[in-house]
Scaffold this motif. Structure first.
Motif, PDB file in Angstrom:
ATOM      1  N   ASP A  13       0.813  -1.216   0.000  1.00 26.02           N
ATOM      2  CA  ASP A  13       0.000   0.000   0.000  1.00 26.02           C
ATOM      3  C   ASP A  13       0.846   1.266   0.000  1.00 26.02           C
ATOM      4  O   ASP A  13       0.317   2.373   0.063  1.00 26.02           O
ATOM      5  N   ALA A  15       2.660   4.454  -1.079  1.00 29.37           N
ATOM      6  CA  ALA A  15       2.343   5.359  -2.188  1.00 29.37           C
ATOM      7  C   ALA A  15       3.316   6.519  -2.316  1.00 29.37           C
ATOM      8  O   ALA A  15       3.075   7.434  -3.103  1.00 29.37           O
ATOM      9  N   LEU A  16       4.418   6.490  -1.557  1.00 28.69           N
ATOM     10  CA  LEU A  16       5.283   7.668  -1.492  1.00 28.69           C
ATOM     11  C   LEU A  16       6.682   7.424  -2.051  1.00 28.69           C
ATOM     12  O   LEU A  16       7.668   7.944  -1.531  1.00 28.69           O
ATOM     13  N   ASP A 156      -6.587   3.419   7.529  1.00 27.41           N
ATOM     14  CA  ASP A 156      -6.307   3.494   6.097  1.00 27.41           C
ATOM     15  C   ASP A 156      -6.199   4.973   5.720  1.00 27.41           C
ATOM     16  O   ASP A 156      -6.361   5.857   6.561  1.00 27.41           O
ATOM     17  N   GLY A 157      -5.873   5.233   4.464  1.00 27.90           N
ATOM     18  CA  GLY A 157      -5.799   6.613   3.995  1.00 27.90           C
ATOM     19  C   GLY A 157      -4.634   7.418   4.532  1.00 27.90           C
ATOM     20  O   GLY A 157      -4.639   8.651   4.449  1.00 27.90           O
ATOM     21  N   ALA A 159      -1.630   7.816   3.384  1.00 29.43           N
ATOM     22  CA  ALA A 159      -0.923   8.561   2.335  1.00 29.43           C
ATOM     23  C   ALA A 159      -1.672   9.813   1.894  1.00 29.43           C
ATOM     24  O   ALA A 159      -1.104  10.668   1.211  1.00 29.43           O
ATOM     25  N   ASP A 160      -2.930   9.933   2.284  1.00 32.30           N
ATOM     26  CA  ASP A 160      -3.739  11.081   1.875  1.00 32.30           C
ATOM     27  C   ASP A 160      -3.707  12.230   2.882  1.00 32.30           C
ATOM     28  O   ASP A 160      -4.300  13.283   2.637  1.00 32.30           O
ATOM     29  N   VAL A 161      -3.031  12.035   4.010  1.00 36.95           N
ATOM     30  CA  VAL A 161      -2.926  13.111   5.003  1.00 36.95           C
ATOM     31  C   VAL A 161      -2.077  14.238   4.418  1.00 36.95           C
ATOM     32  O   VAL A 161      -1.004  14.003   3.857  1.00 36.95           O
ATOM     33  N   SER A 162      -2.523  15.471   4.558  1.00 41.13           N
ATOM     34  CA  SER A 162      -1.833  16.608   3.951  1.00 41.13           C
ATOM     35  C   SER A 162      -0.611  17.022   4.766  1.00 41.13           C
ATOM     36  O   SER A 162      -0.504  16.733   5.963  1.00 41.13           O
ATOM     37  N   GLU A 165      -1.570  19.155   7.691  1.00 39.27           N
ATOM     38  CA  GLU A 165      -2.067  18.386   8.828  1.00 39.27           C
ATOM     39  C   GLU A 165      -0.911  17.747   9.597  1.00 39.27           C
ATOM     40  O   GLU A 165      -0.924  17.699  10.832  1.00 39.27           O
ATOM     41  N   ASN A 187       4.343   5.730   4.884  1.00 35.20           N
ATOM     42  CA  ASN A 187       3.252   6.120   3.989  1.00 35.20           C
ATOM     43  C   ASN A 187       2.651   7.464   4.400  1.00 35.20           C
ATOM     44  O   ASN A 187       1.577   7.834   3.924  1.00 35.20           O
TER      45      ASN A 187
END
Length: 242
Positions: A13, A15-16, A156-157, A159-162, A165, A187
């Motif tokens: 998983d 993504a970076l 989950d999610g 990698a979507d943390v800004s 944030e 991630n």
């Protein structure tokens, strides 16, 4: 200038990839292999499965043909959940299969804290509490006192943390008596947060991807300029090319 190959075993998983490259000196090439990972929430059971299902050995073996200087297991949680002995076992298993020196993200974070003189750390981790607590225990077993562990509670999610944030939560996680801030998970995006946090806190910040690439480069005896890198760790422990 000598070119160095560094192998990265990255969970499925992850993504970076680009963030790892952002930390690498120009004479380093990063070679990723994805470790198969079952779908589901990030938790202790999933992390244990990641290192127990045989896929780690398969991934490590895949690097034999390119003979990297170092191979890094780039999963923080899966490398700290069984403590120092578990982390050392992972390195031995990787080295046995590929013949290269190995590191893990958790081991790299510990090495970075020691290099920066962080004997007490505040910790920000994106995981649920049961996983985050294990990171605090790992650091303390390695001789780093922990002033606070702040779990973000994500399953989950991550990698979507800004970046904004991460900065906000990093500032909130720190304590006055800590000597540095540790931000976990390969991630979780941190490359654009490190300098902001170090300036605001006035203390070093060690993050998962930063520490992984730094420690792999250190083990490989990569040279980099003294003004290179994101975060103080690159200037504290340096093999200078100038």
């Amino acid at each position: 200038m000598t070119d160095f190959r560094i192998g990265i075993i990255y969970p499925g998983d992850g993504a970076l990839d680009r963030e790892f490259w952002s930390f690498a000196p120009e004479n380093v090439s990063l070679h990723f292999t994805r470790q198969p990972q079952a779908e589901g929430p990030v938790g202790l059971a999933g992390m244990k499965a990641l290192v127990d299902d045989g896929s780690l050995e398969v991934c490590a073996t895949s690097f034999k043909l390119i003979a990297p200087s170092v191979v890094a297991f780039a999963c923080t949680s899966a490398s700290f959940i069984r403590g120092l002995n578990g982390e050392a076992d992972l390195r031995k298993r990787i080295e046995l299969m590929c013949g290269s020196v190995a590191t893990t993200t958790s081991g790299a974070i510990l090495a970075a804290c020691r290099a920066m003189g962080i004997n007490k750390a505040a910790v920000l981790a994106p995981y649920v509490e049961e996983v985050s607590i294990k990171l605090g225990e790992f650091l303390e077993e390695g001789g780093i006192a922990v002033s606070r562990v702040c779990p973000m509670g994500l399953i989950d999610g991550i990698a979507d943390v800004s970046v904004d944030e991460v900065v906000r939560l990093g500032l909130a996680a720190d304590t006055p008596d800590s000597k540095g801030l540790v931000i976990s998970c390969t991630n979780l995006v941190t490359v654009d947060a490190i300098d902001i946090l170090e300036k605001a806190l006035g203390k070093p910040v060690v993050t998962a991807n930063q520490a992984t690439v730094w420690h792999a480069c250190l083990l490989a005896r990569v040279e980099w300029p003294r003004d290179f890198g994101v975060g103080g760790i690159w200037r504290k422990a340096v093999i200078s090319s100038k």
